[in-house]
Design a protein around this motif. Sequence first.
Motif, PDB file in Angstrom:
ATOM      1  N   LEU A  27       0.825  -1.118   0.119  1.00  0.00           N
ATOM      2  CA  LEU A  27       0.131   0.123   0.039  1.00  0.00           C
ATOM      3  C   LEU A  27       0.916   1.054   0.100  1.00  0.00           C
ATOM      4  CD1 LEU A  27      -3.021  -0.723   2.392  1.00  0.00           C
ATOM      5  CD2 LEU A  27      -2.768  -1.388  -0.189  1.00  0.00           C
ATOM      6  N   THR A  28       2.219   1.203   0.730  1.00  0.00           N
ATOM      7  CA  THR A  28       2.848   2.308   0.690  1.00  0.00           C
ATOM      8  C   THR A  28       3.345   2.705  -0.539  1.00  0.00           C
ATOM      9  OG1 THR A  28       4.506   1.159   1.807  1.00  0.00           O
ATOM     10  CG2 THR A  28       3.223   2.539   3.225  1.00  0.00           C
ATOM     11  N   THR A  29       3.763   1.605  -1.210  1.00  0.00           N
ATOM     12  CA  THR A  29       4.289   1.693  -2.634  1.00  0.00           C
ATOM     13  C   THR A  29       3.440   2.060  -3.582  1.00  0.00           C
ATOM     14  OG1 THR A  29       5.541  -0.299  -2.247  1.00  0.00           O
ATOM     15  CG2 THR A  29       5.476   0.174  -4.362  1.00  0.00           C
ATOM     16  N   PHE A  30       1.941   2.067  -3.318  1.00  0.00           N
ATOM     17  CA  PHE A  30       1.078   2.646  -4.062  1.00  0.00           C
ATOM     18  C   PHE A  30       1.091   4.167  -3.893  1.00  0.00           C
ATOM     19  CE2 PHE A  30      -1.432  -1.668  -4.461  1.00  0.00           C
ATOM     20  CZ  PHE A  30      -0.854  -1.950  -5.645  1.00  0.00           C
ATOM     21  N   GLY A  31       1.519   4.696  -2.748  1.00  0.00           N
ATOM     22  CA  GLY A  31       1.298   6.100  -2.262  1.00  0.00           C
ATOM     23  C   GLY A  31       0.333   6.176  -1.100  1.00  0.00           C
ATOM     24  N   CYS A  32      -0.172   5.047  -0.433  1.00  0.00           N
ATOM     25  CA  CYS A  32      -1.060   5.113   0.369  1.00  0.00           C
ATOM     26  C   CYS A  32      -0.778   5.870   1.771  1.00  0.00           C
ATOM     27  CB  CYS A  32      -1.732   3.799   0.893  1.00  0.00           C
ATOM     28  SG  CYS A  32      -2.676   3.125  -0.552  1.00  0.00           S
ATOM     29  N   GLU A  33      -1.373   6.567   2.309  1.00  0.00           N
ATOM     30  CA  GLU A  33      -1.127   7.218   3.480  1.00  0.00           C
ATOM     31  C   GLU A  33      -1.966   6.630   4.803  1.00  0.00           C
ATOM     32  OE1 GLU A  33      -1.760  11.489   5.993  1.00  0.00           O
ATOM     33  OE2 GLU A  33      -2.580  11.103   3.877  1.00  0.00           O
ATOM     34  N   LYS A  34      -1.376   6.102   5.538  1.00  0.00           N
ATOM     35  CA  LYS A  34      -2.055   5.495   6.731  1.00  0.00           C
ATOM     36  C   LYS A  34      -2.757   6.447   7.623  1.00  0.00           C
ATOM     37  CE  LYS A  34      -0.409   2.126   9.260  1.00  0.00           C
ATOM     38  NZ  LYS A  34       0.325   1.387  10.270  1.00  0.00           N
ATOM     39  N   LEU A  35      -4.082   6.491   7.783  1.00  0.00           N
ATOM     40  CA  LEU A  35      -5.018   7.328   8.678  1.00  0.00           C
ATOM     41  C   LEU A  35      -5.382   6.929  10.016  1.00  0.00           C
ATOM     42  CD1 LEU A  35      -7.523   8.454   5.937  1.00  0.00           C
ATOM     43  CD2 LEU A  35      -5.447   9.555   6.571  1.00  0.00           C
ATOM     44  N   ILE A  36      -5.525   5.488  10.245  1.00  0.00           N
ATOM     45  CA  ILE A  36      -5.931   4.969  11.486  1.00  0.00           C
ATOM     46  C   ILE A  36      -5.180   3.610  11.652  1.00  0.00           C
ATOM     47  CG2 ILE A  36      -7.797   4.096  12.939  1.00  0.00           C
ATOM     48  CD1 ILE A  36      -9.660   5.956  11.281  1.00  0.00           C
ATOM     49  N   ASP A  37      -4.834   3.016  12.776  1.00  0.00           N
ATOM     50  CA  ASP A  37      -4.406   2.002  13.097  1.00  0.00           C
ATOM     51  C   ASP A  37      -4.927   1.541  14.565  1.00  0.00           C
ATOM     52  OD1 ASP A  37      -2.832  -0.454  13.669  1.00  0.00           O
ATOM     53  OD2 ASP A  37      -1.202   0.253  12.685  1.00  0.00           O
ATOM     54  N   ARG A  50      -5.558   6.244   3.158  1.00  0.00           N
ATOM     55  CA  ARG A  50      -6.127   7.030   1.826  1.00  0.00           C
ATOM     56  C   ARG A  50      -5.270   7.113   0.671  1.00  0.00           C
ATOM     57  NH1 ARG A  50      -6.003  13.581   2.540  1.00  0.00           N
ATOM     58  NH2 ARG A  50      -3.934  13.109   2.903  1.00  0.00           N
ATOM     59  N   LEU A  51      -5.604   6.812  -0.254  1.00  0.00           N
ATOM     60  CA  LEU A  51      -4.846   7.045  -1.587  1.00  0.00           C
ATOM     61  C   LEU A  51      -5.510   8.055  -2.554  1.00  0.00           C
ATOM     62  CD1 LEU A  51      -2.993   5.671  -3.521  1.00  0.00           C
ATOM     63  CD2 LEU A  51      -4.726   3.969  -4.424  1.00  0.00           C
ATOM     64  N   GLY A  52      -4.591   8.850  -2.722  1.00  0.00           N
ATOM     65  CA  GLY A  52      -5.159   9.848  -3.417  1.00  0.00           C
ATOM     66  C   GLY A  52      -5.989  10.852  -2.625  1.00  0.00           C
ATOM     67  N   ASP A  53      -7.081  11.673  -3.209  1.00  0.00           N
ATOM     68  CA  ASP A  53      -7.892  12.378  -2.126  1.00  0.00           C
ATOM     69  C   ASP A  53      -9.347  11.680  -2.221  1.00  0.00           C
ATOM     70  OD1 ASP A  53      -8.920  12.487  -5.120  1.00  0.00           O
ATOM     71  OD2 ASP A  53      -8.789  14.803  -5.106  1.00  0.00           O
TER      72      ASP A  53
END
Length: 159
Positions: A27-37, A50-53
């Motif tokens: 997911l991080t390779t796709f550029g995802c930003e972790k919002l919640i864990d 989140r991926l993109g907007d």
Amino acid sequence: MAAEDLNIRVDHVGIAVESVEDAEPLLTTFGCEKLIDDTVEDRFRYAYYRLGDASRIELIEPIAEESFLTDFLDRHGRGLHHVTLEVADIDAVIDTLGAADVDVVDRRSYEGWTEAFVSPRNDTGVLFQLMEYHEPFATEQGIDPGTLYVGGDRLSADE
């Protein structure tokens, strides 16, 4: 209420994994930003990205010895677990589905949201989670609503 009058959008897809740590690098390779864990009642861990907007992906990992998620992984292996639809008015959606002879199960209310599920025994074979967010959800998560919600705002029945 007619189906075309319902305010619904895809919120996220949930992917069952054995380990968030093992799955997250993709997911991080796709550029995802972790919002919640976070964890739910010592049953499972979920990480929300989140991926993109507008796109959201959730990884769900069992932490209990036996749960719905361990059963799912035993039967199906890793992969798509559910599609979450954010709804503005969960009662209206449930009523509309009921009128169409679609069974909705496991309705639960929490301070930050109300959820219910459409069984994967439907003709798509997919488990749908219906989610109506309440005002405190973003505050509880400590995340800017503009980042947390698809499109920046939670759906409202007034829209």
